[in-house]
Design a protein around this motif. Sequence first.
Motif, PDB file in Angstrom:
ATOM      1  N   UNK A 129       0.844  -1.187   0.000  1.00 16.81           N
ATOM      2  CA  UNK A 129       0.000   0.000   0.000  1.00 16.81           C
ATOM      3  C   UNK A 129       0.886   1.245   0.000  1.00 16.81           C
ATOM      4  N   UNK A 130       0.770   2.015  -1.057  1.00 13.34           N
ATOM      5  CA  UNK A 130       1.575   3.228  -1.210  1.00 13.34           C
ATOM      6  C   UNK A 130       0.965   4.378  -0.427  1.00 13.34           C
ATOM      7  N   UNK A 131       1.816   5.166   0.215  1.00 14.40           N
ATOM      8  CA  UNK A 131       1.403   6.419   0.845  1.00 14.40           C
ATOM      9  C   UNK A 131       2.288   7.529   0.304  1.00 14.40           C
ATOM     10  N   UNK A 132       1.679   8.565  -0.236  1.00 16.12           N
ATOM     11  CA  UNK A 132       2.440   9.726  -0.699  1.00 16.12           C
ATOM     12  C   UNK A 132       2.980  10.486   0.508  1.00 16.12           C
ATOM     13  N   UNK A 133       4.284  10.664   0.527  1.00 16.16           N
ATOM     14  CA  UNK A 133       4.919  11.368   1.645  1.00 16.16           C
ATOM     15  C   UNK A 133       5.969  12.337   1.073  1.00 16.16           C
ATOM     16  N   UNK A 134       5.514  13.397   0.393  1.00 17.32           N
ATOM     17  CA  UNK A 134       6.449  14.325  -0.256  1.00 17.32           C
ATOM     18  C   UNK A 134       7.178  15.199   0.763  1.00 17.32           C
ATOM     19  N   UNK A 144       3.540  13.752  -6.400  1.00 16.24           N
ATOM     20  CA  UNK A 144       2.604  12.944  -5.617  1.00 16.24           C
ATOM     21  C   UNK A 144       1.193  13.076  -6.174  1.00 16.24           C
ATOM     22  N   UNK A 145       0.793  14.314  -6.495  1.00 16.42           N
ATOM     23  CA  UNK A 145      -0.538  14.523  -7.053  1.00 16.42           C
ATOM     24  C   UNK A 145      -0.658  13.899  -8.450  1.00 16.42           C
ATOM     25  N   UNK A 146       0.449  13.906  -9.194  1.00 18.26           N
ATOM     26  CA  UNK A 146       0.442  13.269 -10.511  1.00 18.26           C
ATOM     27  C   UNK A 146       0.255  11.757 -10.377  1.00 18.26           C
ATOM     28  N   UNK A 147       0.934  11.150  -9.399  1.00 16.18           N
ATOM     29  CA  UNK A 147       0.760   9.723  -9.169  1.00 16.18           C
ATOM     30  C   UNK A 147      -0.676   9.389  -8.810  1.00 16.18           C
ATOM     31  N   UNK A 148      -1.274  10.219  -7.956  1.00 18.13           N
ATOM     32  CA  UNK A 148      -2.677  10.008  -7.572  1.00 18.13           C
ATOM     33  C   UNK A 148      -3.568  10.119  -8.805  1.00 18.13           C
ATOM     34  N   UNK A 149      -3.289  11.116  -9.659  1.00 14.09           N
ATOM     35  CA  UNK A 149      -4.093  11.313 -10.864  1.00 14.09           C
ATOM     36  C   UNK A 149      -3.967  10.117 -11.805  1.00 14.09           C
ATOM     37  N   UNK A 150      -2.777   9.573 -11.948  1.00 13.81           N
ATOM     38  CA  UNK A 150      -2.603   8.377 -12.772  1.00 13.81           C
ATOM     39  C   UNK A 150      -3.416   7.217 -12.206  1.00 13.81           C
ATOM     40  N   UNK A 151      -3.478   7.152 -10.877  1.00 13.22           N
ATOM     41  CA  UNK A 151      -4.250   6.097 -10.224  1.00 13.22           C
ATOM     42  C   UNK A 151      -5.732   6.167 -10.530  1.00 13.22           C
ATOM     43  N   UNK A 152      -6.239   7.367 -10.816  1.00 13.78           N
ATOM     44  CA  UNK A 152      -7.658   7.505 -11.145  1.00 13.78           C
ATOM     45  C   UNK A 152      -7.995   6.825 -12.464  1.00 13.78           C
ATOM     46  N   UNK A 157       0.757   2.327 -10.758  1.00 12.35           N
ATOM     47  CA  UNK A 157       2.009   1.584 -10.640  1.00 12.35           C
ATOM     48  C   UNK A 157       2.846   1.690 -11.908  1.00 12.35           C
ATOM     49  N   UNK A 158       2.203   1.863 -13.045  1.00 12.17           N
ATOM     50  CA  UNK A 158       2.954   2.117 -14.270  1.00 12.17           C
ATOM     51  C   UNK A 158       3.620   3.495 -14.210  1.00 12.17           C
ATOM     52  N   UNK A 159       2.881   4.474 -13.660  1.00 13.68           N
ATOM     53  CA  UNK A 159       3.467   5.806 -13.477  1.00 13.68           C
ATOM     54  C   UNK A 159       4.607   5.739 -12.463  1.00 13.68           C
ATOM     55  N   UNK A 160       4.403   5.020 -11.382  1.00 11.14           N
ATOM     56  CA  UNK A 160       5.416   4.814 -10.341  1.00 11.14           C
ATOM     57  C   UNK A 160       6.705   4.278 -10.961  1.00 11.14           C
ATOM     58  N   UNK A 161       6.577   3.249 -11.788  1.00  5.65           N
ATOM     59  CA  UNK A 161       7.771   2.639 -12.397  1.00  5.65           C
ATOM     60  C   UNK A 161       8.454   3.603 -13.364  1.00  5.65           C
ATOM     61  N   UNK A 162       7.677   4.396 -14.062  1.00  4.70           N
ATOM     62  CA  UNK A 162       8.255   5.368 -14.989  1.00  4.70           C
ATOM     63  C   UNK A 162       8.964   6.488 -14.228  1.00  4.70           C
ATOM     64  N   UNK A 163       8.348   6.968 -13.163  1.00  2.00           N
ATOM     65  CA  UNK A 163       8.948   8.047 -12.378  1.00  2.00           C
ATOM     66  C   UNK A 163      10.266   7.611 -11.751  1.00  2.00           C
TER      67      UNK A 163
END
Length: 261
Positions: A129-134, A144-152, A157-163
């Motif tokens: 379970x990922x928690x954004x902690x910027x 962090x907000x971009x990752x959340x937006x990708x999750x929508x 997780x694809x964004x996570x791996x790219x980042x």
Amino acid sequence: MPGTSASSASSRAGRPRPGRTRRVLAGIVLATAVVTAVLAFALGRGTAGGDTAAPATVSTPEAQEPANPHLLALARRDADDPLALGSPDAPVVMIEYSDFQCPVCGRFARETKPDLVRDYVDKGILRIEWRNFPVFGAESDQAARAGWAAGQQNRFWQFHDEAYAEPRRRNAGDFSEDNLLAMARKAGVKDLARFEKDMASEAAHQAVTRDSEEGYGIGVTSTPAFLINGRPVLGAQPTDVFTDIVDEAAEQARQQEDGDE
């Protein structure tokens, strides 16, 4: 007057006693402080930026004490959580507090996470379970907000791996809006207009704030920080550290389940 006296007594009996209320509140505060202090002791030895791993903060599985129930309860196990990986019914949950600009977080993502996914998540043993902690400032919060937006759009997780695909410069534009949009495109986010709207939304801000406040509330001060079934681990430790703790946590969960039958 007798009637007045009885009425006063009844009124006093129906109200909480100030001394008792203070004692109950003090107990709650003390319990919260103990949990925070324990986790802060285990997790707070790294730098605020998370540039250092701290092997001394992790004991061997044989030496571990039982998981703190307050920390164990932080696992959300939400089947609809796009920022989680693995079965919500997995016996072991690893909560990860991370920052996309954190180099140690990137090392964990590239070197350890793939092994954990292959050996534990895919087999139904582990849930991440990922928690954004910027913690590094504006670009961290934006990422962090971009990752959340990708999750929508179910591409977190694809964004996570790219980042985390390669080491990136901190607060030097690598996580600018244009670059985040490019990462989202590479991650397979289909509706980029929606992605940009979601990234700038109040919902994204609230989600990131919720994760951050959860971490700060239990004493997290650096990234990456992990809770594995309530046991704290700091930094991108060697993969064996994680596998040993997951194995031990899974065995304890199995024994507890057998005992409850």
